[in-house]
Design a protein around this motif. Structure first.
Motif, short mmCIF file in Angstrom:
data_model
loop_
_atom_site.label_atom_id
_atom_site.label_comp_id
_atom_site.label_asym_id
_atom_site.label_seq_id
_atom_site.Cartn_x
_atom_site.Cartn_y
_atom_site.Cartn_z
N ALA A 196 0.82 -1.21 0.00
CA ALA A 196 0.00 0.00 0.00
C ALA A 196 0.85 1.27 0.00
O ALA A 196 0.32 2.38 0.11
N GLY A 197 2.18 1.11 -0.12
CA GLY A 197 3.06 2.26 -0.21
C GLY A 197 3.65 2.75 1.08
O GLY A 197 4.28 3.83 1.12
N VAL A 198 3.51 1.99 2.16
CA VAL A 198 4.10 2.36 3.45
C VAL A 198 5.40 1.59 3.63
O VAL A 198 5.42 0.36 3.52
N ALA A 199 6.48 2.30 3.88
CA ALA A 199 7.77 1.64 4.08
C ALA A 199 7.81 1.00 5.47
O ALA A 199 7.49 1.65 6.47
N VAL A 200 8.18 -0.28 5.52
CA VAL A 200 8.27 -1.00 6.80
C VAL A 200 9.74 -1.10 7.18
O VAL A 200 10.56 -1.64 6.45
N GLU A 201 10.07 -0.57 8.35
CA GLU A 201 11.45 -0.53 8.82
C GLU A 201 11.80 -1.78 9.62
O GLU A 201 11.12 -2.11 10.59
N GLY A 202 12.84 -2.47 9.21
CA GLY A 202 13.33 -3.63 9.96
C GLY A 202 12.41 -4.83 9.86
O GLY A 202 11.46 -4.88 9.07
N ASP A 203 12.71 -5.83 10.71
CA ASP A 203 11.93 -7.05 10.73
C ASP A 203 10.74 -6.92 11.67
O ASP A 203 10.71 -6.06 12.56
N VAL A 204 9.77 -7.78 11.47
CA VAL A 204 8.63 -7.85 12.38
C VAL A 204 9.11 -8.41 13.72
O VAL A 204 9.84 -9.41 13.77
N THR A 205 8.73 -7.76 14.79
CA THR A 205 9.16 -8.17 16.13
C THR A 205 7.94 -8.52 16.99
O THR A 205 6.80 -8.22 16.64
N ARG A 206 8.23 -9.13 18.12
CA ARG A 206 7.18 -9.44 19.10
C ARG A 206 7.26 -8.41 20.22
O ARG A 206 8.35 -8.13 20.73
N ALA A 207 6.13 -7.82 20.59
CA ALA A 207 6.10 -6.80 21.62
C ALA A 207 4.75 -6.84 22.33
O ALA A 207 3.82 -7.51 21.88
N THR A 208 4.67 -6.14 23.43
CA THR A 208 3.40 -6.01 24.15
C THR A 208 2.90 -4.59 24.00
O THR A 208 3.61 -3.63 24.32
N ALA A 209 1.70 -4.44 23.47
CA ALA A 209 1.13 -3.11 23.25
C ALA A 209 0.99 -2.37 24.58
O ALA A 209 0.66 -2.98 25.61
N HIS A 210 1.24 -1.07 24.54
CA HIS A 210 1.12 -0.23 25.74
C HIS A 210 -0.29 0.33 25.82
O HIS A 210 -0.92 0.60 24.79
N HIS A 211 -0.78 0.53 27.03
CA HIS A 211 -2.15 1.02 27.18
C HIS A 211 -2.32 2.44 26.63
O HIS A 211 -3.45 2.88 26.36
N ARG A 212 -1.20 3.15 26.44
CA ARG A 212 -1.29 4.50 25.89
C ARG A 212 -1.18 4.50 24.36
O ARG A 212 -1.28 5.57 23.75
N ASP A 213 -0.97 3.34 23.75
CA ASP A 213 -0.93 3.28 22.30
C ASP A 213 -2.30 3.69 21.74
O ASP A 213 -3.35 3.43 22.36
N VAL A 214 -2.26 4.31 20.55
CA VAL A 214 -3.48 4.84 19.94
C VAL A 214 -4.19 3.73 19.14
O VAL A 214 -3.58 3.12 18.26
N PRO A 215 -5.47 3.47 19.41
CA PRO A 215 -6.22 2.49 18.61
C PRO A 215 -6.32 2.97 17.16
O PRO A 215 -6.65 4.13 16.90
N VAL A 216 -6.03 2.07 16.23
CA VAL A 216 -6.05 2.42 14.82
C VAL A 216 -7.16 1.68 14.07
O VAL A 216 -7.88 2.28 13.26
N ALA A 217 -7.29 0.40 14.29
CA ALA A 217 -8.29 -0.40 13.59
C ALA A 217 -8.59 -1.65 14.40
O ALA A 217 -7.79 -2.07 15.24
N ARG A 218 -9.76 -2.23 14.12
CA ARG A 218 -10.09 -3.48 14.78
C ARG A 218 -10.99 -4.32 13.87
O ARG A 218 -11.71 -3.80 13.02
N HIS A 219 -10.90 -5.62 14.05
CA HIS A 219 -11.77 -6.55 13.33
C HIS A 219 -12.41 -7.49 14.33
O HIS A 219 -11.75 -8.02 15.23
N ARG A 220 -13.71 -7.72 14.18
CA ARG A 220 -14.44 -8.64 15.05
C ARG A 220 -14.83 -9.88 14.25
O ARG A 220 -15.28 -9.80 13.11
N SER A 221 -14.65 -11.02 14.88
CA SER A 221 -14.93 -12.29 14.22
C SER A 221 -16.43 -12.52 14.08
O SER A 221 -17.26 -11.77 14.59
N ALA A 222 -16.77 -13.61 13.41
CA ALA A 222 -18.16 -14.08 13.40
C ALA A 222 -18.53 -14.50 14.82
O ALA A 222 -17.65 -14.70 15.67
N PRO A 223 -19.81 -14.64 15.13
CA PRO A 223 -20.21 -15.07 16.48
C PRO A 223 -19.61 -16.44 16.82
O PRO A 223 -19.40 -17.28 15.95
#
Length: 465
Positions: free
Chosen positions: A254-281
């Motif tokens: 989509a044209g966004v440059a991704v820096e470095g490798d994908v890492t594992r981290a724990t999201a911080h409660h102050r991180d800004v919500p960007v998007a969400r997906h909800r599963s089927a019931p």
């Protein structure tokens, strides 16, 4: 291996079929069934004197009247079985001895309409249930979370990093992830950002990711190490990092440059919500899991049941939640019950046929329809293409069982050394019958064992006379 390659009411059962009162209040009908089954199991089991390899030495009865030398009809009456069911008892007594089933076989048949146990054979013996364990997992998941529960996958932003946060949705697809990506890209562009780091947060589930009793050959093909994040059901060792890589590639496309490798981290409660997906019931997810006997969905549901019940999101937390729901909410017997995973792949799992039948009988009670109805709907139907009782699996195509096509709903179970079939059927007279059959250790060809099992189910239906 698993199925894809080739488990109450207020009844309580103790080894040998004796009834023991529990603290849970028992209804009159439940007491009657417990007493009848306590009588039926040992007599029907007398044909096989050898103790099951998986049963405790004490799992024999000593208080049942001796019916040696009695006719089948007399024995049936002594067990409290009505005259109309005597032929059923005779047929089951004979057919459970089919050499294809081996010596370690267990079974039970309940008449849900009249609250009686019609037949039993080693019904309380501890048996390796294979995928029939998914019946216990489904019951607990739907009870704890509710049929309308949805799992949420999120994207959050903080400190130059987009973090994909797993919420235990084993059904997340590449298209679902693409929608998250689209929303995230729009937000980045609105903020004037053209590059970002990518991380994944699968901290919802605790280690270990492999269950006690899983053979090394089971993963990642039969079941992947259990994590809270996966895309398109990929069977890989690390489904979370795999999902992160798919996400990163979509961002790059989509044209966004991704820096470095994908890492594992724990999201911080102050991180800004960007998007969400909800599963089927959850109800729809349970149907899919049961129809295809999906091991990975079952394991994810076990973990999420633990989460929603306030327990650690581990195998132990999940199985503890299952035990609590079965015994405290529904009064299902946990005698000889051992469960170490949600799928039934664990070779350490032990569930008696009597317990599986009690779980299935819950589905016939109107009061449970809203919560547990999707289990009944999700059970494969004999002859149903695309499910584990379909013609592609060679089920119910034997001359003795083909009469039951379309008449039996049942959960299959297949492991090396264990084959099970537990379900429900209505007779031509409209009687609701519940059954569970399990064999362990038969040396016959798996397809031959399944033909014998299908014949037992057709016998319960009444079409195989």
């Amino acid at each position: 291996m698993s199925d894809t390659s080739g488990q109450t009411r207020m009844n309580a059962f103790t080894p040998g079929g004796h009834h023991r009162h529990r603290k849970v209040r028992m209804t009159g009908s439940a007491v009657r069934r417990a007493v009848v089954l306590a009588m039926a199991v040992p007599v029907a089991s007398a044909a096989l004197a050898g103790t099951s390899a998986f049963a405790a030495d004490r799992n024999t009865a000593t208080t049942v009247p001796d019916t040696t030398g009695a006719t089948d009809a007399t024995a049936a009456r002594d067990r409290g079985v009505g005259a109309g069911h005597e032929q059923l008892v005779r047929n089951l007594d004979a057919r459970v001895l089919d050499q294809r089933l081996g010596a370690d076989v267990s079974g039970v048949v309940l008449d849900a309409d009249s609250d009686t146990a019609l037949w039993g054979h080693n019904a309380t013996t501890a048996m390796m249930p294979a995928s029939n364990a998914k019946l216990a997992t489904s019951t607990a998941a739907l009870t704890v979370m509710g049929p309308n529960h949805r799992f949420t996958t999120k994207v959050v932003y903080g400190h130059g990093t987009l973090t994909l946060v797993g919420g235990g949705d084993r059904t997340l697809s590449g298209d679902d992830l693409a929608e998250l990506t689209k929303t995230a890209v729009a937000g980045l562009k609105a903020a004037g950002l053209t590059s970002v780091k990518v991380a994944v947060d699968d901290s919802l589930f605790a280690a270990p990711s492999l269950a006690n009793g899983w053979n090394e050959g089971y993963y990642p093909t039969e079941v992947a190490p259990v994590r809270a994040l996966v895309v398109d059901g990929h069977s890989v060792e690390d489904t979370s990092l795999d999902a992160g890589k798919v996400f990163a590639q979509q961002l790059a496309d989509a044209g966004v440059a991704v820096e470095g490798d994908v890492t594992r981290a724990t999201a911080h409660h102050r991180d800004v919500p960007v998007a969400r997906h909800r599963s089927a019931p959850l109800s729809e997810i349970v149907k899919t899991m049961l129809k295809t006997s999906d091991n990975n969905i079952a394991e994810t549901l076990l973990r999420m049941t633990a989460v929603e019940s306030g327990r650690p999101a581990t195998f132990e937390g999940g199985t503890e939640a299952v035990r609590h729901v079965l015994s405290h909410r529904y009064g299902v017997s946990l005698e000889n019950f051992e469960m170490y995973d949600g799928s039934g792949l664990s070779r350490a799992d032990r569930i008696p046929a009597a317990t599986l039948a009690q779980i299935l009988e819950l589905l016939t009670e109107h009061r449970n329809t809203h919560t547990l109805g999707s289990i009944l709907e999700g059970l494969p139907v004999a002859g149903e293409a695309g499910a584990t009782l379909g013609p592609e699996w060679g089920r119910f195509d034997d001359p003795n069982s083909e009469c039951a096509v379309g008449k039996v709903r049942a959960k299959t179970g297949t492991l090396t050394g264990a084959i099970a079939l537990s379900g429900l059927t209505r007779t031509d007279e409209g009687e609701w019958r519940v059954f569970s059959f399990i064999e362990n250790g038969s040396t016959a060809a798996p397809n031959d064992i399944k033909d014998a099992m299908d014949g037992l189910a057709a016998t319960v239906n009444g079409c195989y006379t």
